[in-house]
Design an enzyme around this catalytic site. Structure first.
Site, PDB file in Angstrom:
ATOM      1  N   ILE A 164       1.232  -0.997   0.486  1.00 24.27           N
ATOM      2  CA  ILE A 164      -0.153   0.285   0.332  1.00 24.27           C
ATOM      3  C   ILE A 164       0.918   1.144  -0.079  1.00 24.27           C
ATOM      4  O   ILE A 164       0.459   1.928  -0.947  1.00 24.27           O
ATOM      5  CB  ILE A 164      -0.827   0.157   1.448  1.00 24.27           C
ATOM      6  CG1 ILE A 164      -1.967  -1.297   1.349  1.00 24.27           C
ATOM      7  CG2 ILE A 164      -2.092   1.658   1.678  1.00 24.27           C
ATOM      8  CD1 ILE A 164      -2.547  -1.456   0.596  1.00 24.27           C
ATOM      9  N   CYS A 223       9.591   0.886   7.975  1.00 26.08           N
ATOM     10  CA  CYS A 223       9.845   2.124   6.616  1.00 26.08           C
ATOM     11  C   CYS A 223      10.774   2.374   6.328  1.00 26.08           C
ATOM     12  O   CYS A 223      12.034   2.252   7.178  1.00 26.08           O
ATOM     13  CB  CYS A 223       8.947   3.508   6.670  1.00 26.08           C
ATOM     14  SG  CYS A 223       9.855   3.861   8.060  1.00 26.08           S
ATOM     15  N   GLY A 230      -5.862  -7.762  12.152  1.00 23.22           N
ATOM     16  CA  GLY A 230      -5.732  -6.981  11.182  1.00 23.22           C
ATOM     17  C   GLY A 230      -6.812  -7.315   9.960  1.00 23.22           C
ATOM     18  O   GLY A 230      -7.871  -6.666  10.416  1.00 23.22           O
ATOM     19  N   THR A 231      -5.971  -7.890   9.304  1.00 19.99           N
ATOM     20  CA  THR A 231      -6.894  -8.307   8.054  1.00 19.99           C
ATOM     21  C   THR A 231      -7.520  -8.929   8.202  1.00 19.99           C
ATOM     22  O   THR A 231      -8.894  -8.187   7.208  1.00 19.99           O
ATOM     23  CB  THR A 231      -5.991  -9.735   6.769  1.00 19.99           C
ATOM     24  OG1 THR A 231      -4.472  -9.043   6.850  1.00 19.99           O
ATOM     25  CG2 THR A 231      -6.122  -9.944   5.581  1.00 19.99           C
TER      26      THR A 231
HETATM   27  C1  LIG Z   1      -4.835  -2.653   4.541  1.00 20.74           C
HETATM   28  C2  LIG Z   1      -3.769  -2.907   5.926  1.00 20.74           C
HETATM   29  C3  LIG Z   1      -3.107  -1.744   5.711  1.00 20.74           C
HETATM   30  C4  LIG Z   1      -2.375  -1.496   6.587  1.00 20.74           C
HETATM   31  N1  LIG Z   1      -1.737  -0.151   7.092  1.00 20.74           N
HETATM   32  C5  LIG Z   1      -0.493  -0.268   8.267  1.00 20.74           C
HETATM   33  C6  LIG Z   1      -0.067   0.882   8.543  1.00 20.74           C
HETATM   34  O1  LIG Z   1      -0.731   1.818   7.746  1.00 20.74           O
HETATM   35  N2  LIG Z   1       0.782   0.974   9.413  1.00 20.74           N
HETATM   36  C7  LIG Z   1       1.569   0.127   9.717  1.00 20.74           C
HETATM   37  O2  LIG Z   1       2.216  -0.021  11.022  1.00 20.74           O
HETATM   38  N3  LIG Z   1       0.628  -0.840  10.458  1.00 20.74           N
HETATM   39  C8  LIG Z   1      -0.323  -1.545   8.814  1.00 20.74           C
HETATM   40  N4  LIG Z   1      -1.034  -2.225   7.721  1.00 20.74           N
HETATM   41  C9  LIG Z   1      -0.387  -3.858   9.047  1.00 20.74           C
HETATM   42  C10 LIG Z   1      -1.486  -4.050  10.077  1.00 20.74           C
HETATM   43  O3  LIG Z   1      -1.592  -3.502  11.115  1.00 20.74           O
HETATM   44  C11 LIG Z   1      -0.799  -5.552  11.091  1.00 20.74           C
HETATM   45  O4  LIG Z   1       0.355  -5.484  11.712  1.00 20.74           O
HETATM   46  C12 LIG Z   1      -0.962  -6.405   9.727  1.00 20.74           C
HETATM   47  O5  LIG Z   1      -1.432  -6.438   8.598  1.00 20.74           O
HETATM   48  C13 LIG Z   1      -0.511  -8.213  10.794  1.00 20.74           C
HETATM   49  O6  LIG Z   1      -2.100  -8.515  10.815  1.00 20.74           O
HETATM   50  P1  LIG Z   1      -2.898  -9.124  10.259  1.00 20.74           P
HETATM   51  O7  LIG Z   1      -2.257 -10.656   9.805  1.00 20.74           O
HETATM   52  O8  LIG Z   1      -4.449  -9.241  11.231  1.00 20.74           O
HETATM   53  O9  LIG Z   1      -3.606  -8.132   9.157  1.00 20.74           O
HETATM   54  C14 LIG Z   1      -1.487  -2.450   6.800  1.00 20.74           C
HETATM   55  C15 LIG Z   1      -2.456  -3.931   6.272  1.00 20.74           C
HETATM   56  C16 LIG Z   1      -3.112  -3.888   6.078  1.00 20.74           C
HETATM   57  C17 LIG Z   1      -3.697  -5.718   5.838  1.00 20.74           C
END
Ligand SMILES: Cc1cc2nc3c(=O)[nH]c(=O)nc-3n(C[C@H](O)[C@H](O)[C@H](O)COP(=O)(O)O)c2cc1C
Length: 310
Positions: free
Chosen positions: A69, A127, A262-263
């Site tokens: 993203i 980052c 998250g997801t």
């Molecule tokens: C669409 C999307 C956008 C995300 N944007 C960020 C973000 O801006 N900053 C961040 O630290 N993590 C971001 N993440 C990571 C999530 O916060 C999370 O740590 C990661 O998806 C793992 O968790 P999950 O397996 O439950 O999705 C994003 C994840 C997704 C899927």
């Protein structure tokens, strides 16, 4: 009655469940009561406006997704004027995620976003470090520590460090940010991956590589959370593949004090409420009076084997 409250790095939460940064937005309040979740975590804000990565930005798998993203951001002024006001009416601590390309810029955005209504600043250190080799800050313990030290000097709010899983020794990074003053660590962001669109002889993602998230990542990130929890004294927040209460319980039992969903928020918008209710039901069924007693409650069948000792 189960006591669902937890204390995470300087803040009291009603329960240990919150969204991962970037996986909720203001509209979620239309489908669920944000007073019920442990914390509100907002999308990472960067010092400058950013468009994010070129499309395609996502490849879906049966049990996860690969995403690049690229943190599209409208910058801190927009955040303060347009995003923060949406959350003022909720009695839920707000965690503001920030990221920046330099240590100085991390300090400046932390100071700026320590605004009324912000309870915690979460450092997204996945980052690139533009003053050094361009690798993510979070891939280097010393660079991670520099960021956290500067952030702590720039705010009176607790600072949580969100680690990247793209390292060999995540415990070393966790220890470095703890020594630098982090109040908690979040483990972890997406795992680097890639995919190819073979019909078109092209990478599937516009950015070529991206972060893999979702249920398929849970065993890998859970292992990291276990290693991190044994390496630090500050609270650990698990984030990786949590879709159900059972998934969250795994993270709590390996040593996390809280979890981020998250997801799954995109698949089932009220998933966090099911996770909260499911954890509470589990505690009742097992006679656990306080959810915090689940943290580190896993008992290895054969004790810790050689090479696994802390
Ligand atoms: C669409 C999307 C956008 C995300 N944007 C960020 C973000 O801006 N900053 C961040 O630290 N993590 C971001 N993440 C990571 C999530 O916060 C999370 O740590 C990661 O998806 C793992 O968790 P999950 O397996 O439950 O999705 C994003 C994840 C997704 C899927």
């Amino acid at each position: 009655m189960v006591d669902m409250s937890v204390r995470i790095g300087g803040v009291a939460l009603k329960n240990p469940v919150m969204p991962g940064s970037g996986t909720m937005a203001e509209g979620l309040a239309r489908v669920m009561d944000l007073n019920r979740i442990g914390a509100i975590v907002t999308k990472t804000v960067t010092p400058d406006r950013r468009e994010g990565c070129p499309p395609p930005r996502m490849v879906e798998y049966k049990d996860g997704s690969l995403m690049a993203i690229g943190i599209p951001s409208q910058g801190p002024d927009y955040y303060i004027a347009e995003i923060l006001p949406h959350y003022r009416s909720f009695d839920t601590p707000l965690v503001c995620s920030v990221s920046a390309p330099t240590v100085d810029a991390f300090g400046a955005i932390t100071a700026k976003l320590s605004a009324p209504g912000v309870a915690v600043i979460e450092a997204n250190i996945s980052c690139p470090n533009l003053e050094s080799d361009g690798k993510a800050f979070g891939m280097d313990p010393e660079a991670s520590a520099r960021v956290i030290r500067r952030m702590k000097a720039s705010t009176d709010r607790p600072v949580w460090a969100k680690l990247t899983p793209n390292v060999t020794d995540i415990a070393a990074v966790a220890q470095a940010v703890e020594d630098a003053g982090a109040d908690a660590v979040t483990c972890a962001n997406g795992m680097l991956g890639m995919a190819v669109d073979v019909e078109n002889f092209q990478p599937a993602l516009g950015n070529i590589t991206g972060g893999m998230t979702g249920s398929c990542m849970r065993p890998v990130i859970l292992r990291m959370a276990w290693q991190v929890a044994r390496a630090v004294k500050i609270p650990v927040i698990g984030s990786g593949g949590i879709a159900t209460a059972r998934d969250a319980l795994e993270y709590l039992m390996v040593g996390c004090a809280a979890v981020q969903v998250g997801t799954q928020n995109f698949i089932h918008a009220t998933a966090m409420l099911d996770v909260i209710d499911g954890i509470e039901a589990f505690c009742r069924r097992k006679g656990v009076a306080r959810v915090r007693d689940l943290t580190g409650a896993m008992r290895p069948r054969h004790g810790l084997r050689e090479g696994q000792a802390a």
